[in-house]
Every structure is written in C-alpha cells, then in structure tokens.
Design a protein around this motif. Structure first.
Motif: not given
Length: 322
Positions: A46-50, A233-237
C-alpha cells in the motif's frame, strides 16, 4: 492445493485457543479487485494512493497497480517467468520488490528477488534480479519485507511449527548469490508481512491471525486475530499506519483494520527506554546473609533472648525448689 491444505491445518491448530482469544478487529472493505486477471492476490503493498499485488504461483512475471476504486490502472510485466511469485515489499518511490520465494517442495537451491518499477501505466521491463540463499536448507517462503529506514530485505519461512526470520545482506550483489542469515523465530504458516513506517516494528500474518514484532530485536510483542478471509495471503502497512489485508479469489475484497488498543499499547511500551535499575545497596557490612538474602543477626539475637529468658526461669525454679 497444498496452500489450501496448509490453510485448513493452520485454522484447525487455532481451534483450541479461539475460545479465550480476543475477537478479531472489524475489517472495513476498502475496495474489491475489479480486474478478472487478479485471481490469487498473494502479496500486497500500500503506497497511499495505489495498491500493488501479484498472483500466486502459475502466473507470469507481472505486477498489478490498483487504485482505491479497485480498478487496475497499470501493469508491469517482464519476459522471464518466475518459479513461484509469492510476495511484495516496497523498494522506494516508483519501485517494488517482487519475491520469487515460493518452494512448496523445499527443493530450490536459491530464491530470487526482483526490483520492479511500477506506475499508472502498462509497461514491459527487464528488472534487476538478485539471488538469495538460505544458510541452512531450502524453505518455502511467502513473506518478503523491506525495512523503510534502511532498505534491508527480510524473508520469513513458511513452516508448520514456527518459521524463521532471515536477513539478506544490506548490499545485494547481482553477480553472485547473497547468503542470508537467521535473525529470529518467525510465525507459523506465515503468508505475508510488512514493516510499519517507523521501521521499529513489523507485522507477519498467517491465515487466521498475525503477530507484531520489534525491530531490530525481532521479539514477538503481541498477536491479533484477523477478520475471516477465504485464504488471506496479503498484508500491507500503509504510510498512515493502517493495515490492509488481501485474499486469494477473483474480485476479492481488500480490508482495512486498526490494531486493537492493547496491541498498540504493547508496541508503544516496547519503544520506551528501560527504567533505570535501582542502585545496589551497600554490601560492605559485617553481617552474614542466609540463602534468601536476609541478614542472620536479628534471628540470632531473638534466639539468644529466648534462651536467656528460659535459662533464667529454670534457675529461679531450681532456687525455689532448693
């Protein structure tokens, strides 16, 4: 198929502890993937907008770039097909690490990470590739993380009874294999992980729960139940410290959660400097100590007084009797 069997085993292994475990935080649906080509979201950034994701094994070399509506706005592709792409990690502005790290049969001599550019456009590239090798034996791994402060990469093996956290060299060489080193005990059935923006914590997820770790100590601080997903299977901070979760399946939802307050408090407490230890007492005395560390003289004095009183009473009795 093997991943689904492992996922079922992981879920069953949690049954005993679920009765007393805290409830999972509520997951808010941020968007659903609209692209029918995204069928097995296995890594998430997760980049913020994308948002960036890759399909699980069986797909070619490509990264999907998705906006907050769930629409694919760009795809980066490359010619060489990976063996088993499983993970993503941020690599700096406009770039992402792609982890060709899967190895269900534990038979690969090495794994590969690729530094891939991305953007809101379709492009074909020739990414820089780096070979990584484990210091012990082959492992299956679905977790690739990058420390945002140093850029160093970390791989967490996917093992049944607790994985291992491996650190890649800070400077990677494209000319020869880069040997990793074990730095900590990992999470059972780890399917993805991500650093927090502060670089002092990271989170690793499995199918039903996740664990938060400290950095650089790699100490497991706390755990949290996750909202139910078909095969998470996915996680993002994200840059805002929000946590995003993805799962396999066509048109699947991406969820956003907040850490429970007690877990956040544990993380904050781990950042506090340790309290100063009290000054040691002056031990330069003439008194001896017993095994519990208490001086012997009060006990001895008490015994002496009791003995003296008893002896005096006996002498008086004898005097009266005579």
């Amino acid at each position: 198929m093997l991943d689904r069997v492992l996922g079922l085993a992981a879920a069953l292994s949690m049954v005993v502890g679920t009765t007393a475990a805290p409830s999972a935080p509520v997951g808010k649906v941020v968007f659903s993937f609209q692209d029918p080509a995204i069928v097995e979201s296995s890594g998430l950034v997760a980049t913020g907008d994308l948002f960036l994701t890759v399909n699980d094994s069986g797909d070619g070399g490509r990264v999907f770039v998705v906006d907050r509506s769930g629409r694919t706005v760009g795809t980066t592709t490359w010619a060489d097909d990976p063996i088993d792409t499983e993970s993503l990690a941020p690599a700096g502005p406009g770039e992402v690490w792609v982890g060709d790290t899967g190895d269900n049969r534990r038979g690969r001599d090495s794994i590969t990470v690729l530094r891939v550019p991305y953007g809101a456009t379709d492009q074909e590239v020739t990414p820089a590739a780096y070979e990584l090798v484990y210091p012990d034996r082959a492992h299956d791994a679905e977790t690739l993380m990058a420390n945002p402060q140093t850029g160093q990469l970390f791989v967490v093996s996917k093992d049944v009874f607790g994985g291992t956290i491996y650190a890649a060299p800070r400077r990677l060489s494209a000319d020869h294999p880069n040997e990793m080193r074990a730095v900590g005990e990992g999470f059972s059935f780890a399917t993805d992980g991500s650093f927090f923006p502060d670089g002092r914590h990271y989170i690793v997820r499995g199918y039903t729960s996740a664990a938060v770790y400290s950095f650089p100590g790699h100490e497991r601080l706390d755990s949290v139940q996750l909202p139910r997903q078909d095969q998470g299977e996915g996680i993002a901070v994200g840059p805002d410290d929000r946590i995003y979760l993805s799962t396999e399946g066509q048109f699947s939802d991406v969820l956003r959660i907040r850490l429970p307050s007690d877990v956040a408090d544990t993380m904050a407490a781990a950042d506090e400097p340790p309290a100063a230890e009290p000054a040691e007492a002056d031990t330069d005395t003439d008194t001896e100590a017993d095994d519990e560390g208490e001086p012997l003289w009060p006990w001895g004095l008490g015994c002496g007084i009791v003995f003296a009183v008893g002896a005096g009473w006996l002498l008086r009795r004898r005097g009266q009797a005579s």
